[in-house]
Design an enzyme around this catalytic site. Sequence first.
Site, PDB file in Angstrom:
ATOM      1  N   HIS A 285      -0.711 -13.689  -0.538  1.00  0.00           N
ATOM      2  CA  HIS A 285       0.554 -14.092   0.081  1.00  0.00           C
ATOM      3  C   HIS A 285       0.931 -15.444  -0.516  1.00  0.00           C
ATOM      4  O   HIS A 285       0.235 -16.437  -0.314  1.00  0.00           O
ATOM      5  CB  HIS A 285       0.401 -14.157   1.592  1.00  0.00           C
ATOM      6  CG  HIS A 285      -0.199 -12.907   2.167  1.00  0.00           C
ATOM      7  ND1 HIS A 285       0.449 -11.698   2.129  1.00  0.00           N
ATOM      8  CD2 HIS A 285      -1.401 -12.679   2.748  1.00  0.00           C
ATOM      9  CE1 HIS A 285      -0.323 -10.778   2.688  1.00  0.00           C
ATOM     10  NE2 HIS A 285      -1.450 -11.352   3.066  1.00  0.00           N
TER      11      HIS A 285
ATOM     12  N   GLU B 186       0.826  -1.211   0.000  1.00  0.00           N
ATOM     13  CA  GLU B 186       0.000   0.000   0.000  1.00  0.00           C
ATOM     14  C   GLU B 186       0.859   1.259   0.000  1.00  0.00           C
ATOM     15  O   GLU B 186       0.523   2.253  -0.651  1.00  0.00           O
ATOM     16  CB  GLU B 186      -0.966   0.020   1.184  1.00  0.00           C
ATOM     17  CG  GLU B 186      -1.910   1.192   1.105  1.00  0.00           C
ATOM     18  CD  GLU B 186      -3.154   1.057   1.957  1.00  0.00           C
ATOM     19  OE1 GLU B 186      -3.944   2.008   1.956  1.00  0.00           O
ATOM     20  OE2 GLU B 186      -3.341   0.012   2.605  1.00  0.00           O
TER      21      GLU B 186
ATOM     22  N   ARG C  12       4.350 -16.928  -0.680  1.00  0.00           N
ATOM     23  CA  ARG C  12       5.506 -17.663  -0.173  1.00  0.00           C
ATOM     24  C   ARG C  12       5.898 -17.034   1.150  1.00  0.00           C
ATOM     25  O   ARG C  12       5.785 -15.826   1.321  1.00  0.00           O
ATOM     26  CB  ARG C  12       6.648 -17.550  -1.180  1.00  0.00           C
ATOM     27  CG  ARG C  12       7.874 -18.366  -0.862  1.00  0.00           C
ATOM     28  CD  ARG C  12       8.953 -18.130  -1.911  1.00  0.00           C
ATOM     29  NE  ARG C  12       8.603 -18.724  -3.182  1.00  0.00           N
ATOM     30  CZ  ARG C  12       9.169 -19.808  -3.697  1.00  0.00           C
ATOM     31  NH1 ARG C  12      10.145 -20.402  -3.054  1.00  0.00           N
ATOM     32  NH2 ARG C  12       8.787 -20.282  -4.857  1.00  0.00           N
ATOM     33  N   SER C  13       6.381 -17.822   2.087  1.00  0.00           N
ATOM     34  CA  SER C  13       6.787 -17.278   3.381  1.00  0.00           C
ATOM     35  C   SER C  13       8.222 -16.761   3.316  1.00  0.00           C
ATOM     36  O   SER C  13       8.992 -17.092   2.420  1.00  0.00           O
ATOM     37  CB  SER C  13       6.649 -18.327   4.483  1.00  0.00           C
ATOM     38  OG  SER C  13       7.540 -19.401   4.243  1.00  0.00           O
TER      39      SER C  13
ATOM     40  N   GLY D  43      -6.652   5.533  -1.176  1.00  0.00           N
ATOM     41  CA  GLY D  43      -6.828   4.105  -1.392  1.00  0.00           C
ATOM     42  C   GLY D  43      -8.256   3.680  -1.084  1.00  0.00           C
ATOM     43  O   GLY D  43      -8.799   4.028  -0.039  1.00  0.00           O
TER      44      GLY D  43
END
Length: 144
Positions: A91, A64, A93-94, A84
């Site tokens: 999400h 953001e 991949r860690s 905004g």
Amino acid sequence: MEENKKKETLEYLNNWSNNSLGKTLGIVFTEVDDESLTATMPVGPEVHQPFGILHGGASVALAETLGSCLSVLHVDTTKYVPVGTNINSNHLRSKRSGIVTGRATFIRKGNTLHVSQIEITDERGHLINHTTMTNNIIPHSKIK
């Protein structure tokens, strides 16, 4: 964009506000051109969720920040404010430690609406997060 303008823009963004979430998260703007904006964010315990991996909210905050600032660079902020109105974040991949890099580009850059996509990658170029963001471009007089 000429080199002097790039340096001036990055300096402006990196010093815009010392009391912001971006500063708290260690976000640093690193590259800018006519159609994109790039920043990095360190990943460590301060941005982890309880299982020791990057908190999704930190990724969204980076996304953001990039999407909002990309819009700021493309409007006359003496007359208009990008606000905004929608963010959608995946999400993928860690990440436990190191640095992530986000790059925002426009999908649509209109007079009253900006839609951007932000891709966040790790040091090896693996996609960690993909976000789309919508900003309405509104006159200052409409801000309450």
